[in-house]
Design a protein around this motif. Structure first.
Motif, PDB file in Angstrom:
ATOM      1  N   LEU A 168       0.826  -1.209   0.000  1.00 14.32           N
ATOM      2  CA  LEU A 168       0.000   0.000   0.000  1.00 14.32           C
ATOM      3  C   LEU A 168       0.861   1.259   0.000  1.00 14.32           C
ATOM      4  O   LEU A 168       0.359   2.373   0.070  1.00 14.32           O
ATOM      5  N   GLY A 169       2.169   1.053  -0.011  1.00 12.69           N
ATOM      6  CA  GLY A 169       3.066   2.207   0.037  1.00 12.69           C
ATOM      7  C   GLY A 169       3.251   2.721   1.456  1.00 12.69           C
ATOM      8  O   GLY A 169       3.708   3.835   1.661  1.00 12.69           O
ATOM      9  N   ILE A 170       2.852   1.933   2.436  1.00 15.64           N
ATOM     10  CA  ILE A 170       3.058   2.351   3.823  1.00 15.64           C
ATOM     11  C   ILE A 170       3.947   1.330   4.543  1.00 15.64           C
ATOM     12  O   ILE A 170       4.374   0.340   3.944  1.00 15.64           O
ATOM     13  N   VAL A 171       4.193   1.609   5.798  1.00 10.87           N
ATOM     14  CA  VAL A 171       5.193   0.816   6.519  1.00 10.87           C
ATOM     15  C   VAL A 171       4.571   0.263   7.797  1.00 10.87           C
ATOM     16  O   VAL A 171       3.932   1.010   8.539  1.00 10.87           O
ATOM     17  N   ALA A 274      -0.478   6.811  -3.189  1.00 10.26           N
ATOM     18  CA  ALA A 274      -0.381   5.344  -3.173  1.00 10.26           C
ATOM     19  C   ALA A 274      -1.643   4.733  -2.569  1.00 10.26           C
ATOM     20  O   ALA A 274      -2.191   3.748  -3.086  1.00 10.26           O
ATOM     21  N   LEU A 275      -2.110   5.328  -1.496  1.00  9.67           N
ATOM     22  CA  LEU A 275      -3.321   4.790  -0.857  1.00  9.67           C
ATOM     23  C   LEU A 275      -4.528   4.925  -1.792  1.00  9.67           C
ATOM     24  O   LEU A 275      -5.362   4.029  -1.892  1.00  9.67           O
ATOM     25  N   LEU A 279      -6.782   1.919  -3.084  1.00  5.72           N
ATOM     26  CA  LEU A 279      -8.232   1.895  -2.876  1.00  5.72           C
ATOM     27  C   LEU A 279      -8.977   1.734  -4.194  1.00  5.72           C
ATOM     28  O   LEU A 279      -9.933   0.969  -4.302  1.00  5.72           O
ATOM     29  N   ASP A 280      -8.513   2.484  -5.179  1.00  8.66           N
ATOM     30  CA  ASP A 280      -9.168   2.379  -6.495  1.00  8.66           C
ATOM     31  C   ASP A 280      -9.143   0.949  -6.989  1.00  8.66           C
ATOM     32  O   ASP A 280     -10.133   0.423  -7.472  1.00  8.66           O
ATOM     33  N   ASN A 281      -7.977   0.332  -6.842  1.00 16.58           N
ATOM     34  CA  ASN A 281      -7.875  -1.053  -7.308  1.00 16.58           C
ATOM     35  C   ASN A 281      -8.803  -1.963  -6.536  1.00 16.58           C
ATOM     36  O   ASN A 281      -9.463  -2.830  -7.102  1.00 16.58           O
ATOM     37  N   LEU A 282      -8.855  -1.710  -5.248  1.00 15.57           N
ATOM     38  CA  LEU A 282      -9.711  -2.537  -4.394  1.00 15.57           C
ATOM     39  C   LEU A 282     -11.162  -2.404  -4.820  1.00 15.57           C
ATOM     40  O   LEU A 282     -11.893  -3.384  -4.943  1.00 15.57           O
TER      41      LEU A 282
END
Ligand SMILES: CCCCC/C=C\C/C=C\CC/C=C/CC(=O)SCCNC(=O)CCNC(=O)[C@H](O)C(C)(C)COP(=O)(O)OP(=O)(O)OC[C@H]1O[C@@H](n2cnc3c(N)ncnc32)[C@H](O)[C@@H]1OP(=O)(O)O
Length: 581
Positions: A168-171, A274-275, A279-282
């Motif tokens: 998700l581009g997060i850590v 990135a989020l 989300l869009d993909n989801l």
């Protein structure tokens, strides 16, 4: 030092017992939001917490807060010796943190959100009880963090688990990393975390991320729990803290800094992008299955214009699977008609229950078994607004948006079947509006103009005239059309959205209501060149039969025509033979 604190805590918990926990601790209780239930078994001392927050047990602020409070209470309950976490959803244990909490967040809420997440993790990871996870569905990211904070994990085959934050581009936070390392080792953790690996249950078992696989993880946990409970609690608890103490201490020391990092990190532009993409993909996986729904919003806006001044006492409401309380409130507030929507993920049992409980009470109680939910929102601040004591009138609520802010509506979005259900029922579309941030769009061919600020949420629920009047921007005189910018996609849409053309169509349709179809079509085509053929394609040859209907309904027909699917065709057929459902 840490162990001493633990001993002190255990001692003080003993004295707190009577105070902290309700007397009726045993049996089943539900959370305030009905997002989970706790079943406490008096005989075994084991409490099963079953998460049931549709659609994915994603952890938003309120859910975490309630869950955390429940765990903290159980931690202090002397008669509780074991806790099992599980899910009632058929294929998801927990989808982790609610991404909407992190996407375009409000700073205060974001801070609270992370603080609560830290809190629940601590409550679980340092629980003096034996805590197990019956992972009966997918358990990515935060779902996995929760599972890792328990003492034993049993998972159903085929589903996936892992700390996939980097996807998700997060850590993942350091304390989640630490708990993973403690379970699967440094090297494997580093590898899994960097790559955001999601493992199937079978793979997870191989790397010890879970302890067992079972087709019935809850039963398996209950069985395993009995082995754990054979040992004296104090010895097991102290051993647990000896193992986990350093991680807990480190987390406590670092939690303030962790929070600061989080609230700085999440709003960064790159992270937000990135989020957003994630989300869009989801969402787009599902969107593909939905047909275009051209113009609900605009039509509602038009209806507002027509109806605000003369609304009646009719009330429509949309109920979803979790809305029993809502139904009660509606009855109390004079609601007479209810439409229940169901979609494939609805909880059939619950819907039946609503139906049985309320069928007598409402003049009409209609179920639409095939409805499709576009988006679902929960209502925050229900009590705050006392909305249920207010509404005496019509209704609705709803907003088409794919805005991903923290909208909070305990209602489902408008469905395609609305038009013919609604007839002359006033519809209010309440939004905070004008220069601020709206909104409205359909599934695919209109674009979000701006975002809805979260304070708009409450407004959306205010459908009592008095309340309405309290919001100057929502007075009936409001030029609602200003709220929406439309991007016409076809002639048909153009017709619906172009004020002048629409007027022309209205006049025209009024005039030609009783006229044979052959005479109508050429005129329609004058306004909208392709419409005639579209109607013909749809086999709409009997416009004259809809003579009873309000001409606005024709607008709805146009909308349905534009969406051009079987479902719409059926509606059109019904429309053409019936006035109201
Ligand atoms: C350098 C400085 C460092 C500083 C570090 C400091 C702090 C740390 C910083 C950040 C840490 C943040 C930690 C985050 C942990 C998380 O938990 S993030 C959330 C990650 N979750 C996911 O990736 C899961 C996404 N979901 C899925 O993959 C699938 O939904 C599923 C779980 C596999 C289930 O699939 P299934 O097909 O059964 O269902 P759907 O996909 O149709 O989902 C149903 C419905 O639910 C919505 N949804 C799913 N997951 C979420 C979610 N996590 N949040 C919100 N909504 C979710 C989905 O969109 C569907 O909605 P619908 O289309 O409206 O029905």
């Amino acid at each position: 030092m840490f162990l001493r604190n633990v001993m002190r805590k255990i001692a003080s918990q003993k004295s707190l017992n009577g105070l902290a926990i309700k007397k009726n601790y045993f049996g089943t209780t539900s959370s305030l939001l009905d997002d989970f239930s706790i079943n406490a078994n008096e005989k075994t001392g084991v409490s099963v917490i079953t998460m049931s927050k549709t659609p994915a047990n994603s952890l938003n602020l309120e859910f975490i807060q309630e869950l955390s409070m429940a765990i903290q209470k159980l931690n202090m309950e002397k008669s509780c010796r074991g806790i099992i976490l599980t899910s009632s959803l058929p294929s998801i244990f927990s989808a982790g943190l609610d991404i909407l909490e992190m996407y375009q967040p409000e700073p205060d809420r974001l801070e609270k959100f992370w603080t609560e997440f830290q809190e629940i993790w601590l409550a679980l990871y340092s629980s003096p009880k034996t805590v197990m996870s019956a992972i009966n569905g997918h358990s990515p990211a935060g779902g996995c963090i929760i599972a890792l904070a328990t003492d034993y994990r049993i998972m159903k085959p085929k589903f996936t688990i892992g700390l996939n934050e980097t996807m998700l581009g997060i850590v993942a936070p350091f304390w989640a990393e630490d708990s993973m390392k403690a379970v699967i080792g440094q090297r494997r953790s580093e590898y899994s975390l960097q790559l955001g690996k999601l493992y199937t249950a079978e793979e997870a078992l191989q790397i010890n991320l879970i302890d067992e696989i079972s087709d019935n993880p809850l039963q398996a946990c209950e069985d395993e729990m009995m082995n754990w409970l054979k040992l004296p609690d104090h010895a097991r608890t102290l051993t647990k803290f000896q193992n986990r103490g350093h991680i807990i201490e480190k987390m406590k020391k670092g939690r303030k800094e962790d929070l600061e990092k989080f609230v700085k990190f999440i709003p960064r532009e790159g992270i937000q992008m990135a989020l957003g993409t994630y989300l869009d993909n989801l969402k787009s996986r599902k969107k593909k299955q939905l047909k275009t729904c051209v113009s609900d919003v605009e039509l509602i806006v038009r209806k507002i214009k027509y109806n605000l001044e003369d609304y009646t006492k009719t009330t429509f409401f949309y109920l979803g699977a979790q809305d029993g309380i809502l139904a009660e409130n509606l009855i109390n507030s004079g609601c007479k008609k209810v439409i229940v929507t169901e979609h494939k993920k609805s909880n059939e049992e619950h819907l039946n229950e609503i139906q049985n409980r309320f069928r007598e009470k409402f003049l009409r109680f209609t179920r639409f078994p095939n409805s499709r939910i576009i988006e679902e929102y929960k209502l925050d601040g229900l009590e705050e607004k006392n909305w249920h004591t207010q509404p005496k009138v019509a209704v609705i609520l709803t907003l088409l948006t794919n805005d991903r802010s923290k909208l909070s509506l305990n209602s489902y979005l408008l469905r395609k079947q609305f038009p013919f259900n609604f007839g002359r029922t006033p519809i209010f579309l309440l939004t905070d509006n004008t220069e601020s941030k709206v909104i409205l769009m359909n599934e695919t061919n209109l674009q979000t103009e701006k975002r809805i600020p979260s304070r708009a949420l409450s407004y959306m629920f205010l459908y009592d005239r008095t309340l309405l009047a309290e919001i100057p921007r929502l007075k009936p005189s409001q030029k609602y059309t200003k709220l929406i910018k439309i991007q016409p996609k076809s002639d048909l849409v153009d017709l619906l959205y172009d004020e002048d053309k629409f007027k022309e169509a209205e006049v025209f349709l009024k005039h030609f209501f009783n006229k044979p179809y052959e005479r109508v079509i050429p005129k329609i085509e004058k306004i909208c060149p392709n419409l005639g053929s579209e109607l013909i394609d749809m086999n709409i040859t009997m416009l004259d039969r809809v003579k009873d209907l309000d001409f606005r309904i024709i607008g709805e027909i146009f909308r349905l025509v534009a969406s051009n699917d079987n479902y719409s065709r059926n509606i059109i057929r019904v429309l053409s033979s019936r006035h109201e459902f």
